[in-house]
Design a protein around this motif. Structure first.
Motif, PDB file in Angstrom:
ATOM      1  N   ILE B 214       0.881  -1.174   0.000  1.00 48.62           N
ATOM      2  CA  ILE B 214       0.000   0.000   0.000  1.00 48.62           C
ATOM      3  C   ILE B 214       0.912   1.214   0.000  1.00 48.62           C
ATOM      4  O   ILE B 214       1.842   1.283   0.803  1.00 48.62           O
ATOM      5  CB  ILE B 214      -0.861   0.059   1.283  1.00 48.62           C
ATOM      6  N   GLU B 215       0.662   2.150  -0.884  1.00 48.70           N
ATOM      7  CA  GLU B 215       1.511   3.335  -0.851  1.00 48.70           C
ATOM      8  C   GLU B 215       0.781   4.519  -1.461  1.00 48.70           C
ATOM      9  O   GLU B 215       0.049   4.383  -2.431  1.00 48.70           O
ATOM     10  CB  GLU B 215       2.829   3.051  -1.597  1.00 48.70           C
ATOM     11  N   HIS B 216       0.982   5.670  -0.849  1.00 48.72           N
ATOM     12  CA  HIS B 216       0.387   6.884  -1.403  1.00 48.72           C
ATOM     13  C   HIS B 216       1.345   7.586  -2.344  1.00 48.72           C
ATOM     14  O   HIS B 216       0.943   8.365  -3.191  1.00 48.72           O
ATOM     15  CB  HIS B 216      -0.011   7.842  -0.269  1.00 48.72           C
ATOM     16  N   ASP B 217       2.637   7.325  -2.166  1.00 52.52           N
ATOM     17  CA  ASP B 217       3.627   8.003  -2.983  1.00 52.52           C
ATOM     18  C   ASP B 217       3.666   7.347  -4.363  1.00 52.52           C
ATOM     19  O   ASP B 217       4.144   6.230  -4.536  1.00 52.52           O
ATOM     20  CB  ASP B 217       4.999   7.907  -2.301  1.00 52.52           C
ATOM     21  N   MET B 218       3.125   8.052  -5.360  1.00 51.11           N
ATOM     22  CA  MET B 218       2.980   7.451  -6.689  1.00 51.11           C
ATOM     23  C   MET B 218       4.327   7.151  -7.339  1.00 51.11           C
ATOM     24  O   MET B 218       4.436   6.247  -8.153  1.00 51.11           O
ATOM     25  CB  MET B 218       2.154   8.361  -7.601  1.00 51.11           C
ATOM     26  N   SER B 219       5.368   7.901  -6.945  1.00 50.41           N
ATOM     27  CA  SER B 219       6.664   7.631  -7.565  1.00 50.41           C
ATOM     28  C   SER B 219       7.129   6.219  -7.199  1.00 50.41           C
ATOM     29  O   SER B 219       7.720   5.534  -8.025  1.00 50.41           O
ATOM     30  CB  SER B 219       7.687   8.681  -7.123  1.00 50.41           C
ATOM     31  N   VAL B 220       6.834   5.796  -5.965  1.00 49.65           N
ATOM     32  CA  VAL B 220       7.199   4.438  -5.555  1.00 49.65           C
ATOM     33  C   VAL B 220       6.356   3.422  -6.311  1.00 49.65           C
ATOM     34  O   VAL B 220       6.871   2.497  -6.956  1.00 49.65           O
ATOM     35  CB  VAL B 220       6.974   4.234  -4.033  1.00 49.65           C
ATOM     36  N   VAL B 221       5.046   3.629  -6.242  1.00 52.52           N
ATOM     37  CA  VAL B 221       4.130   2.654  -6.826  1.00 52.52           C
ATOM     38  C   VAL B 221       4.399   2.485  -8.315  1.00 52.52           C
ATOM     39  O   VAL B 221       4.492   1.364  -8.828  1.00 52.52           O
ATOM     40  CB  VAL B 221       2.672   3.116  -6.593  1.00 52.52           C
ATOM     41  N   MET B 222       4.523   3.610  -9.007  1.00 54.45           N
ATOM     42  CA  MET B 222       4.669   3.536 -10.457  1.00 54.45           C
ATOM     43  C   MET B 222       6.021   2.967 -10.856  1.00 54.45           C
ATOM     44  O   MET B 222       6.157   2.333 -11.891  1.00 54.45           O
ATOM     45  CB  MET B 222       4.499   4.939 -11.079  1.00 54.45           C
ATOM     46  N   SER B 223       7.046   3.183 -10.028  1.00 52.76           N
ATOM     47  CA  SER B 223       8.368   2.721 -10.462  1.00 52.76           C
ATOM     48  C   SER B 223       8.615   1.248 -10.143  1.00 52.76           C
ATOM     49  O   SER B 223       9.246   0.562 -10.925  1.00 52.76           O
ATOM     50  CB  SER B 223       9.464   3.591  -9.832  1.00 52.76           C
ATOM     51  N   ILE B 224       8.126   0.748  -9.017  1.00 49.68           N
ATOM     52  CA  ILE B 224       8.522  -0.632  -8.691  1.00 49.68           C
ATOM     53  C   ILE B 224       7.412  -1.669  -8.836  1.00 49.68           C
ATOM     54  O   ILE B 224       7.691  -2.857  -8.915  1.00 49.68           O
ATOM     55  CB  ILE B 224       9.157  -0.744  -7.280  1.00 49.68           C
ATOM     56  N   CYS B 225       6.145  -1.256  -8.850  1.00 47.17           N
ATOM     57  CA  CYS B 225       5.085  -2.268  -8.898  1.00 47.17           C
ATOM     58  C   CYS B 225       4.923  -2.822 -10.310  1.00 47.17           C
ATOM     59  O   CYS B 225       4.994  -2.085 -11.296  1.00 47.17           O
ATOM     60  CB  CYS B 225       3.753  -1.679  -8.441  1.00 47.17           C
ATOM     61  N   GLU B 226       4.688  -4.136 -10.359  1.00 47.24           N
ATOM     62  CA  GLU B 226       4.458  -4.749 -11.660  1.00 47.24           C
ATOM     63  C   GLU B 226       2.992  -4.626 -12.036  1.00 47.24           C
ATOM     64  O   GLU B 226       2.634  -4.530 -13.210  1.00 47.24           O
ATOM     65  CB  GLU B 226       4.869  -6.224 -11.620  1.00 47.24           C
ATOM     66  N   ARG B 227       2.163  -4.671 -11.017  1.00 48.48           N
ATOM     67  CA  ARG B 227       0.722  -4.581 -11.247  1.00 48.48           C
ATOM     68  C   ARG B 227       0.126  -3.752 -10.108  1.00 48.48           C
ATOM     69  O   ARG B 227       0.693  -3.712  -9.011  1.00 48.48           O
ATOM     70  CB  ARG B 227       0.122  -5.986 -11.204  1.00 48.48           C
ATOM     71  N   ILE B 228      -0.979  -3.087 -10.363  1.00 48.06           N
ATOM     72  CA  ILE B 228      -1.576  -2.239  -9.330  1.00 48.06           C
ATOM     73  C   ILE B 228      -3.074  -2.508  -9.244  1.00 48.06           C
ATOM     74  O   ILE B 228      -3.751  -2.671 -10.272  1.00 48.06           O
ATOM     75  CB  ILE B 228      -1.334  -0.738  -9.656  1.00 48.06           C
ATOM     76  N   TYR B 229      -3.562  -2.593  -8.004  1.00 43.30           N
ATOM     77  CA  TYR B 229      -5.005  -2.634  -7.779  1.00 43.30           C
ATOM     78  C   TYR B 229      -5.425  -1.291  -7.211  1.00 43.30           C
ATOM     79  O   TYR B 229      -4.702  -0.700  -6.415  1.00 43.30           O
ATOM     80  CB  TYR B 229      -5.370  -3.725  -6.764  1.00 43.30           C
TER      81      TYR B 229
END
Lengths: 315, 261
Positions: B214-229
Motif C-alpha cells: 500500500i503506498e500513497h507516494d505514486m513515484s514508488v508505486v509507479m516505479s517498482i510495482c508490476e501490477r496495481i489494484y
C-alpha cells in the motif's frame, strides 16, 4: 554457560551468603535478623514472580497473595503429616504445582481482559481462594493451621530463592520470555510476528503462580502459623508495591525493591505509630522522583556500569 | 512465474452498516510486486487486516499457495497466518518500542528458530546454540538497512525513518513468503523514499518474496510495482500495469473527482 556474567552472579551470591553466615556465627545477627532475612527471601521471590506476570507480560494482577496461599496451605498440610525434609520437598512441589494449576485456571477465563478489568478479576479470584480457606475443615478455617513443623532455615531459603529467581531470569531471557514481553508492548504486532498471545498470557500466569507457590511453601515451613487473613488484598498490594517500586520489567529491581522495603518496614517496627506514615511518604517520594521505579526496565549488569562510567567521563 | 502465491475471492467485511471492503477479488503471483492504491478511507488497511487475520471476513475467502496444499486462511488467527508465511508492517508503526532493536527482530524469529520451555528455564546447550543462531540471523537482517550498529538501542529512540525500516526487518525475520507493506514510505523525504523503493525491490528478489504494497507516494508505486489494484469505497475499481492505471478514467475520477462537462 561459564560466562563472566554468570560467574559474577555466583560470586556475588556466595559473598552475600558468606557474609550473612559470618554475621550469624559471630552473633552480630540474632534470630530477629534471621527472620528479616527470611522475609526478604520470601518477598524477593514473590516480587520476581509477580514481575513476570505484571512487569514482563504486562498482565496487571492483584491476586498474587492468592497463589502464595495455595502453595503455603498445600505445603503446610503435607509437612504436618510428613515432618521431614522429604515431606517438605513433596509439599513444595505439590504446593507450587497446585498454585500453577490455579494460575492456569485464572489465566484462561481472564484472557480477554486487560488493565483494570483484569486486576479486578484477579482480585476476585484471590478473594475466592481466601474464602475457601476460611471455610474448609482441613485448613481449620479462620483459626488457621498451627504448629507447622519448622523445616526451613535461612540457608534453605537463600538457596531456594536464588535458584527460583535464576530460573525466572533464565525464562525471561529466552524466546518464551521475549514472547511475553512482546505482549506487553503491542498485542497486535506480537500476533503478526507469529506469537500465540493466549498461550503466553496463560504461561506467564502459570509460571508466576508456580513460583509464588514456592514462596508460600517457604513461608509455611518457616513461620509455624497460617491464617487465611494473611493472604488478603493487602498482601497482594504489598507485593505489587515492591514490583512497581523496583521497576516493572526488571528482575534486579524486584530484588533490590524487596530487600529495601522489607528492611525499611523491619527498621520502622520500633516506631509502630509512625511506621505506616513514614513508609507511605517514602513510597510517594520514590514514585515522584523515579516514576519508572528504581531501575526502570534496566537490569544491573556490567554493561550498565560501563555505560554509566562513559557518561561520567563524557561530562 | 509459477502461479499464484495468494488469491482473494469475493472478500467482504462490514462493520455494522458500513461495508469497508466489498466483494474484492484479487491475486498475487509468486515473486510478484503488486501495489494497492486508493484514496483515504478506501479500505486498503482493512484489506490488509483481513489478509493477516486481525479481522475475520464477513464473507469470501483467502487462499495461500505456499505449502504443498493450498490453504484457506479464512477465520485463522493472526499468529497462525504468520506461520503460513505472510508477514506485514503497519501504517501507524507498531514496534515493541520499549525493547531493543535486536529484541524486536529476535521476537519475530520466535517460530523460525525454536527450543522448548525446559531449554529456556535451564539454559541448556540447545538454548545457547539456538540463541547464537537467532542473534546471528537477526544481525544479518538488520544489516539490510544498516541497523546492525544500533542493536542495543531502544526501538522508540530510533528516528522515524529507521523505525519504518525496523518494521520491515521485523517482518522479514518471520521468514515470510508474502510480505505486506502498509505505507512503508509514509513520512519519508524524496531521497529516502527512492532508496526505500530500491531496497524493497532488492529484498523481494534476494528473498524470493511476493510483495503487496500500500503506498500513497505514486513515484514508488509507479516505479517498482508490476501490477496495481485500485480500491475506492471498499470496491476494486481497476487493476493493471502502472501505465494502464495512470490513464484509467475511473482512477483519475476517484482521486481528483469527476470531470463535469
Amino acid at each position: 554457560m561459564f560466562k563472566a556474567k554468570n560467574i559474577a552472579a555466583v560470586a556475588l551470591l556466595a559473598a552475600v551468603y558468606t557474609a550473612i553466615k559470618i554475621l550469624r556465627l559471630t552473633g552480630i545477627f540474632g534470630s530477629y535478623h534471621e527472620i528479616t532475612i527470611a522475609q526478604i527471601c520470601i518477598n524477593m521471590l514473590l516480587a520476581c514472580s509477580l514481575n513476570l506476570i505484571t512487569g514482563f507480560a504486562g498482565q496487571f494482577s492483584l491476586g498474587h497473595a492468592g497463589f502464595m496461599s495455595i502453595g503455603a496451605y498445600a505445603c503446610a498440610l503435607i509437612i504436618i503429616r510428613f515432618p521431614s525434609v522429604y515431606g517438605f520437598m513433596l509439599g513444595l512441589i505439590a504446593g507450587s504445582l497446585a498454585s500453577a494449576v490455579v494460575g492456569l485456571a485464572i489465566g484462561i477465563p481472564t484472557l480477554r481482559l486487560s488493565g483494570d478489568y483484569l486486576a479486578i478479576a484477579t482480585l476476585g479470584m484471590a478473594e475466592i481462594i481466601k474464602v475457601v480457606f476460611f471455610n474448609l475443615k482441613i485448613t481449620n478455617g479462620a483459626a488457621g493451621l498451627m504448629n507447622i513443623p519448622r523445616l526451613m532455615n535461612w540457608e534453605w531459603m537463600f538457596c531456594l530463592t536464588a535458584g527460583s529467581v535464576a530460573l525466572i531470569n533464565n525464562f525471561i531471557n529466552s524466546r518464551h520470555g521475549r514472547a511475553c514481553m512482546s505482549i506487553r508492548e503491542d498485542e497486535i504486532a506480537s500476533q503478526s510476528v507469529g506469537i500465540d498471545i493466549a498461550l503466553y498470557k496463560i504461561a506467564a500466569f502459570a509460571i508466576g503462580a508456580f513460583f509464588a507457590g514456592i514462596s508460600g511453601g517457604m513461608y509455611a515451613a518457616y513461620f509455624y502459623v497460617l491464617k487465611p487473613g494473611i493472604f488478603g488484598l493487602l498482601k497482594s498490594i504489598d507485593i505489587l508495591v515492591i514490583v512497581v517500586l523496583g521497576g516493572l520489567g526488571s528482575i534486579s529491581g524486584s530484588i533490590i525493591g524487596a530487600a529495601l522495603l522489607t528492611l525499611i518496614s523491619a527498621l520502622l517496627q520500633d516506631f509502630a505509630s509512625l511506621r505506616m506514615i513514614i513508609y507511605a511518604l517514602m513510597l510517594i517520594a520514590i514514585m515522584m522522583f523515579r516514576p519508572q521505579g528504581l531501575l526502570g526496565t534496566n537490569e544491573i549488569s556490567f554493561a550498565l556500569f560501563t555505560r554509566a562510567l562513559k557518561r561520567e567521563s563524557a561530562k | 512465474m509459477s502461479g499464484n502465491a495468494l488469491t482473494v475471492e469475493k472478500l467482504t467485511k462490514s462493520f455494522g452498516g458500513i461495508t469497508a471492503v466489498s466483494n474484492v477479488t484479487l491475486h498475487i503471483g509468486k515473486g510478484e510486486l503488486v501495489g494497492l492504491i486508493g484514496p483515504n478511507g478506501a479500505g486498503k488497511t482493512t484489506l490488509f487486516n483481513l489478509l493477516t487475520g486481525v479481522y475475520a471476513p464477513t464473507s469470501g475467502d483467502i487462499t495461500a499457495y505456499l505449502g504443498e496444499q493450498p490453504k484457506s486462511m479464512r477465520g485463522m488467527p493472526p499468529h497462525k497466518i504468520s506461520r503460513v508465511g505472510i508477514a506485514r508492517t503497519f501504517q501507524n508503526i507498531r514496534l515493541f518500542s520499549d525493547l531493543s532493536v535486536l529484541d524486536n527482530v529476535r521476537i519475530a524469529m520466535h517460530n523460525s528458530i525454536e527450543y522448548g520451555f525446559a531449554a529456556s528455564f535451564f539454559h541448556t546447550k540447545r538454548y545457547f546454540e539456538k540463541e547464537a543462531q537467532i542473534k546471528e540471523q537477526a544481525i544479518e537482517l538488520l544489516g539490510i538497512f544498516g541497523l546492525d550498529k544500533k542493536t542495543d538501542e531502544l526501538a522508540r529512540s530510533l528516528p522515524y525513518g529507521e523505525q519504518r525500516h525496523l518494521e520491515i526487518v521485523r517482518a522479514l525475520a518471520t521468514k515470510p513468503e508474502i510480505l505486506l507493506l502498509d505505507e512503508p514510505a509514509a513520512g519519508m523525504n524524496q531521497s529516502e523514499t527512492l532508496e526505500l523503493a530500491e531496497t524493497i525491490s532488492a529484498i523481494k528478489s534476494s528473498y524470493g518474496l511476493s510483495v503487496f504494497l500500500i503506498e500513497h507516494d505514486m513515484s514508488v508505486v509507479m516505479s517498482i510495482c508490476e501490477r496495481i489494484y485500485v480500491l475506492d469505497y471498499g470496491v476494486l475499481i481497476a487493476d493493471g500495469t502502472p501505465e494502464e492505471i495512470r490513464s484509467n478514467k475511473k482512477v483519475i475520477a476517484a482521486y481528483l473527482g469527476e470531470e463535469k462537462l
